[in-house]
Design an enzyme around this catalytic site. Structure first.
Site, PDB file in Angstrom:
ATOM      1  N   GLY A 321      -2.334  -5.801  -2.649  1.00  0.00           N
ATOM      2  CA  GLY A 321      -0.901  -5.557  -2.553  1.00  0.00           C
ATOM      3  C   GLY A 321      -0.108  -6.850  -2.568  1.00  0.00           C
ATOM      4  O   GLY A 321      -0.445  -7.813  -3.277  1.00  0.00           O
ATOM      5  N   SER A 322       0.933  -6.907  -1.757  1.00  0.00           N
ATOM      6  CA  SER A 322       1.848  -8.055  -1.782  1.00  0.00           C
ATOM      7  C   SER A 322       1.243  -9.337  -1.244  1.00  0.00           C
ATOM      8  O   SER A 322       1.821 -10.412  -1.428  1.00  0.00           O
ATOM      9  CB  SER A 322       3.121  -7.719  -1.008  1.00  0.00           C
ATOM     10  OG  SER A 322       3.841  -6.692  -1.661  1.00  0.00           O
ATOM     11  N   THR A 323       0.086  -9.270  -0.566  1.00  0.00           N
ATOM     12  CA  THR A 323      -0.563 -10.514  -0.138  1.00  0.00           C
ATOM     13  C   THR A 323      -1.058 -11.311  -1.345  1.00  0.00           C
ATOM     14  O   THR A 323      -1.424 -12.483  -1.205  1.00  0.00           O
ATOM     15  CB  THR A 323      -1.755 -10.228   0.799  1.00  0.00           C
ATOM     16  OG1 THR A 323      -2.748  -9.461   0.102  1.00  0.00           O
ATOM     17  CG2 THR A 323      -1.302  -9.472   2.034  1.00  0.00           C
TER      18      THR A 323
END
Length: 619
Positions: A321-323
């Protein structure tokens, strides 16, 4: 008279012939006896001695496993065991069933002993159970006249005092399989009571831990029955193995995760790669495997949908995801596709052909730069960066930071994750790469998959200035100098500044995860990863964000962080399976773990020469 003389001569010739033959045969017998008893006497004496004396291996004590402070995490404890000799037991099944009335003995264990009896000599003792309590020993001793062939014995049992807290790291020991005997020529593996490492550190460092066998010389009769022991040489104990893990931090991480159904956390030293904690829940008790696992318990562990037998830190592969956005950002910066001042407008969604790609914020973030995009986790910003640089450039950057391949961790079972490229898709699916796939990969979705360990290493390499630190549970004595991942300091500083704003910025997605420690700030990144495609109806209703949907359909929650921001020392990654939101589920856990880490290692943190805010502004 003449005839009589002829008979005498004939008899004499025959007598001489027979006598000569007897002399020759007797001479041959004497010669043979001389050859055997004089010339080869030493050889046959040795053979006779070998038939009389049997040499038997003695199992050495297994080495201990220690934490970084010398606390024993796995050791050996004296234990009582009950054994049975088939030739003395009479009806073996009946004897075992009588024994089962005195101690805990399952039908599976009884059948296992009966199966072993078919392959062992009748006078050889067979272990029935090893971990007897004192009460069980007493009951067997009292009823010994009713238990023919049953004997009590003592030995060493592998002990894991912290149970499920460390099971995925330490692993467990178990009986040697036939395949393992064929692969390893060590004669110790032929002993029926010998235990070998089956998983975790017990398996990775098995040959170091097992030691060298001792030797017992015993006198035996013609069929191999032991008469008496002549002499004994004790074996060499296995070496102790010291881990980089801190027991107190490991226990804290495990306890903090147990509020979730399934989760994992990794804490790593960004300078050395030493893993300080590696926790995965749910877990299991490794002692259950040491004495042989019951079929019922094995079925429960195997069929549990939360997968307690799986070390999620190294085997769980999740969309980051956004990591993952830091990788897309660095690919854009290093290629020149964006700069510090590049601004991209986020209207809430972007169109590509007939497809529409949404930002998590319905009405968009407006015009923002890179630091703002990281702070607010704007999807549209990174869709555009990904479109500009392409999937191969993003993949190259991710590979440099430890994603998409195994990191050669000294624990078995590590998974490689997946960082897709055009060539990968062509080779795997025989299909061409699509532009829309680049956009979703740019925010860590689509084909992208990573393990919690890889995300911790990625964060460590970001925080330590781009050094290719490698994770280790047991630190090598002579570690080679770290190489660079080949990213400019300016690009790294800009990304780290964005990660600081995630926690300390006015619009940061993890503002509630701030450490609130004097003089110490933290950089981090939230992530919420889809596990299924979100339909337009789901998006309109907001159903995909609610907790009333089935657990297995909820989004994963992720958070990665490092601290102190001014002089990074530790990195943490946390994944809560189906936790819905990284900011609300994973970030608070990571914050608490980081605070505990800083508390335990406060004496090793360098004094700050400037305030954290000053460094952030200078970046």
């Amino acid at each position: 008279m003449q005839q009589e003389a002829e008979r005498v001569r004939s008899f004499t010739r025959r007598a001489l012939f027979v006598g000569g033959a007897q002399v020759v045969l007797f001479g041959a017998l004497v010669g043979r006896l001389y050859h055997l008893q004089v010339q080869r006497s030493a050889e046959y004496s040795l053979l006779a001695e070998d038939n009389r004396i049997d040499q038997r291996l003695l199992i050495p004590p297994r080495g201990r496993i220690l934490d970084r402070n010398g606390v024993a995490l796995a050791s050996n404890v004296p234990t009582y065991r009950v054994r049975v000799v088939r030739e003395q037991a009479g009806d073996l099944r009946e004897t075992l069933q009588r024994l089962a009335q005195l101690i805990s003995l399952t039908p599976e264990q009884i059948e296992a002993v009966l199966a072993e009896a078919r392959t062992r000599r009748a006078f050889m003792p067979m272990t029935v159970r090893e971990d007897l309590s004192w009460d069980e020993v007493s009951r067997i001793a009292v009823h010994s006249p009713e238990l023919p062939g049953v004997v009590l014995d003592s030995g060493l049992l592998r002990q894991y005092p912290y149970g499920e807290v460390l099971s995925h790291v330490l692993g467990y020991v178990g009986a040697v399989s036939q395949a393992e005997q064929q692969r390893d020529p060590d004669p110790l593996l032929q002993l029926p009571d010998f235990r070998i490492g089956k998983s975790g550190i017990e398996r990775s460092y098995d040959k170091v831990l097992r030691g060298r066998a001792g030797l017992s010389r015993v006198e035996v009769n013609a069929i191999g029955r032991e008469i008496r022991e002549l002499d004994r040489t004790e074996g060499e104990p296995g070496e102790d193995v010291q881990l980089s893990l801190d027991l107190e931090l490991q226990r804290f991480c495990f306890a903090r995760l147990t509020s979730e159904l399934a989760a994992s956390a990794v804490v790593i030293d960004v300078r050395t790669g030493g893993i300080l904690a590696l926790a995965s829940v749910p877990s299991y008790d490794p002692a259950s495997f040491t004495g042989g696992l019951s079929r019922r318990l094995w079925t429960e562990l195997r069929d549990n949908p939360r997968h307690p037998l799986v070390n999620k830190c190294i085997r769980g592969q999740y969309p980051p995801g956004s990591t993952f956005k830091m990788m897309t950002a660095l690919a854009g910066l290093e290629s020149g596709a964006i700069t510090e001042t590049t601004r991209i407008f986020c209207p809430g969604s972007v169109s590509l052909g007939t497809a529409r790609f949404y930002c998590w914020k319905e009405h968009g973030h407006g015009s923002i730069n890179l630091v703002n995009a990281l702070e607010q986790s704007c999807d549209c910003y990174f869709y555009e960066v990904a479109r500009r640089v392409g999937v191969d450039a993003i993949a190259d950057m991710a590979n440099r930071f430890g994603l998409g391949h195994r990191l050669d961790l000294d624990l078995p079972g590590e998974q490689p994750g997946l960082i897709p490229t055009r060539a990968w898709k062509k080779a795997t699916f025989r299909q061409s790469w699509q532009k829309g796939e680049t956009l979703v990969c740019g925010i860590g979705q689509g084909y992208v998959a990573a393990t919690p360990l890889q995300l911790a290493v990625m964060t460590a390499r970001l925080a330590n200035g781009g050094l290719a630190v490698k994770p280790r549970v047991v630190l090598p004595k002579d570690a080679p100098p770290l190489s660079s991942v080949g990213v400019s300091r300016a690009s790294l500083e800009l990304v780290l500044r964005g990660m600081r704003e995630v926690v300390h910025g006015a619009r940061g997605t993890a503002r509630q995860a701030a450490l609130n420690l004097p003089g110490i700030e933290m950089g981090g990144k939230t992530g919420t990863a889809q596990v299924r495609r979100i339909s337009k109806a789901d998006r309109a209703s907001g159903r995909h964000k609610r907790e009333d949907i089935p657990w297995e359909e909820r989004d994963h929650a992720l958070f990665v962080c490092f601290a102190p921001y001014a002089s990074p020392r530790f990195a943490v990654s946390v994944i809560v399976e189906h936790g819905l939101h990284g900011a609300s589920a994973a970030a608070p856990i990571a914050r608490d773990i980081m605070k505990k880490t800083l508390e335990l290692f406060k004496d090793t943190i360098e004094p700050q020469t400037a305030t954290v805010t000053e460094r952030g502004n200078a970046s």
